[in-house]
Write an enzyme that holds these catalytic residues in place. Structure first.
Site, PDB file in Angstrom:
ATOM      1  N   CYS A 119       0.831  -1.206   0.000  1.00 25.32           N
ATOM      2  CA  CYS A 119       0.000   0.000   0.000  1.00 25.32           C
ATOM      3  C   CYS A 119       0.868   1.260   0.000  1.00 25.32           C
ATOM      4  O   CYS A 119       0.643   2.187  -0.786  1.00 25.32           O
ATOM      5  CB  CYS A 119      -0.938  -0.023   1.211  1.00 25.32           C
ATOM      6  SG  CYS A 119      -2.106   1.349   1.227  1.00 25.32           S
ATOM      7  N   CYS A 120       1.902   1.280   0.879  1.00 32.34           N
ATOM      8  CA  CYS A 120       2.810   2.437   0.903  1.00 32.34           C
ATOM      9  C   CYS A 120       3.521   2.592  -0.440  1.00 32.34           C
ATOM     10  O   CYS A 120       3.759   3.709  -0.895  1.00 32.34           O
ATOM     11  CB  CYS A 120       3.849   2.289   2.021  1.00 32.34           C
ATOM     12  SG  CYS A 120       3.235   2.673   3.666  1.00 32.34           S
ATOM     13  N   CYS A 202      -1.134   8.759   7.078  1.00 40.19           N
ATOM     14  CA  CYS A 202      -2.484   8.398   6.639  1.00 40.19           C
ATOM     15  C   CYS A 202      -3.354   8.081   7.863  1.00 40.19           C
ATOM     16  O   CYS A 202      -2.868   7.513   8.849  1.00 40.19           O
ATOM     17  CB  CYS A 202      -2.419   7.178   5.731  1.00 40.19           C
ATOM     18  SG  CYS A 202      -1.561   7.479   4.182  1.00 40.19           S
ATOM     19  N   CYS A 205      -3.499   4.572   9.539  1.00 44.18           N
ATOM     20  CA  CYS A 205      -2.204   4.051  10.006  1.00 44.18           C
ATOM     21  C   CYS A 205      -1.562   4.945  11.062  1.00 44.18           C
ATOM     22  O   CYS A 205      -0.348   4.856  11.309  1.00 44.18           O
ATOM     23  CB  CYS A 205      -1.257   3.886   8.821  1.00 44.18           C
ATOM     24  SG  CYS A 205      -1.863   2.731   7.592  1.00 44.18           S
ATOM     25  N   CYS A 230       7.902   3.947   5.707  1.00 40.67           N
ATOM     26  CA  CYS A 230       7.087   3.586   4.549  1.00 40.67           C
ATOM     27  C   CYS A 230       7.937   3.312   3.318  1.00 40.67           C
ATOM     28  O   CYS A 230       7.414   2.994   2.265  1.00 40.67           O
ATOM     29  CB  CYS A 230       6.088   4.689   4.249  1.00 40.67           C
ATOM     30  SG  CYS A 230       6.850   6.293   4.131  1.00 40.67           S
TER      31      CYS A 230
HETATM   32 FE1  SF4 Z   1      -1.364   2.847   2.868  1.00 38.22          FE
HETATM   33 FE2  SF4 Z   1      -1.150   3.240   5.506  1.00 38.22          FE
HETATM   34 FE3  SF4 Z   1       1.018   3.459   3.899  1.00 38.22          FE
HETATM   35 FE4  SF4 Z   1      -0.961   5.298   3.847  1.00 38.22          FE
HETATM   36  S1  SF4 Z   1       0.468   4.822   5.560  1.00 38.22           S
HETATM   37  S2  SF4 Z   1       0.057   4.422   2.101  1.00 38.22           S
HETATM   38  S3  SF4 Z   1      -2.783   4.003   4.141  1.00 38.22           S
HETATM   39  S4  SF4 Z   1      -0.186   1.592   4.360  1.00 38.22           S
END
Ligand code: SF4
Length: 243
Positions: A119-120, A202, A205, A230
């Site tokens: 996701c990151c 985010c 998170c 991340c």
């Molecule tokens: Fe995805 Fe969480 Fe990374 Fe944002 S912080 S990009 S929602 S995993």
């Protein structure tokens, strides 16, 4: 920069103020190939204020992952209004986000470290990588005392991830220094900082921290502290001479 000795530069820069480091960066790099990356944190607001009050005109960019807090968008607007500029807003490719979400779900990051990193990667790293292709150096608001993953950062270092120079003017500042500078200069800051959120990313998170926890303990709080980055900021490799 060719054949620069980054260890030597950091020794020479040990007594320089953040403003002096920023001035050096503007003198060293083409301003079209230098940019400041803001995640709208307290340190980033300090650097934005310094750049704007010193009249140093470079691109200031931020990544809109699509999962930010409403208060983050509010801060973007307030900062633009106060200093009279527009952020360069980086966004992920929507087709990739849609594919990831349809395969793994909206909140895949809670399922495993692998899915969190995916996701990151899609929402942050890929848009950032595209931006990095246009740069020779980037400025960040990292501080050593923020977490175990940042304890060894230098003011100037080689960013192995993106193949550019990374400049961290606030590396030696304490949290107290950041906040006294913000108050003294009436700098706009994220509303959630007043509710126990020292580090904000985010929304799904990030959580508030407890007294005594390190300032990044609320980021990906369900993971081992060693993993809580991340991918944007990896620790520097210890190198002397670099091409
Ligand atoms: Fe995805 Fe969480 Fe990374 Fe944002 S912080 S990009 S929602 S995993």
């Amino acid at each position: 920069m060719k054949k620069e000795n980054f260890l030597e530069i950091n020794r020479d820069f040990s007594q320089l103020s953040p403003e002096e480091v920023l001035s050096w960066a503007l003198s060293k790099f083409d301003k079209e190939r230098l940019a400041f990356s803001s995640s709208m944190g307290a340190e980033d607001q300090v650097i934005t204020h310094m750049l704007k009050t010193m009249g140093l005109s470079i691109s200031i960019f931020t990544i809109d992952t699509g999962r930010l807090y409403p208060e983050t968008y509010d801060l973007i607007k307030r900062t633009e209004q106060k200093y009279g500029f527009r952020y360069d807003i980086l966004e992920p490719e929507q087709t990739k986000v849609n594919g990831m979400v349809s395969e793994h779900g909206e909140n895949l990051f809670y399922e495993s470290l692998e899915l969190r990193k995916m996701c990151c990667h899609v929402r942050k790293l890929e848009p950032l990588r595209k931006k990095m292709f246009t740069l020779d150096a980037w400025i960040c608001g990292l501080r050593k005392e923020q977490s175990v993953t940042r304890a060894e950062i230098g003011k100037i270092e080689w960013d192995e991830t993106f193949g550019v120079v990374k400049i961290n003017p606030l590396t030696d500042w304490t949290e107290d220094q950041v906040w006294s500078y913000i108050r003294k200069n009436n700098i706009p800051y994220h509303a959630l900082h007043d509710s126990g959120y020292p580090s904000i990313g985010c929304a799904p998170c990030t959580r508030a921290i407890q007294p005594g926890e390190d300032v990044r303990a609320g980021r990906w709080w369900w993971e081992n502290p060693q993993n809580r980055e991340c991918g944007l900021h990896r620790g520097p490799k210890k190198k002397g001479n670099l091409q």
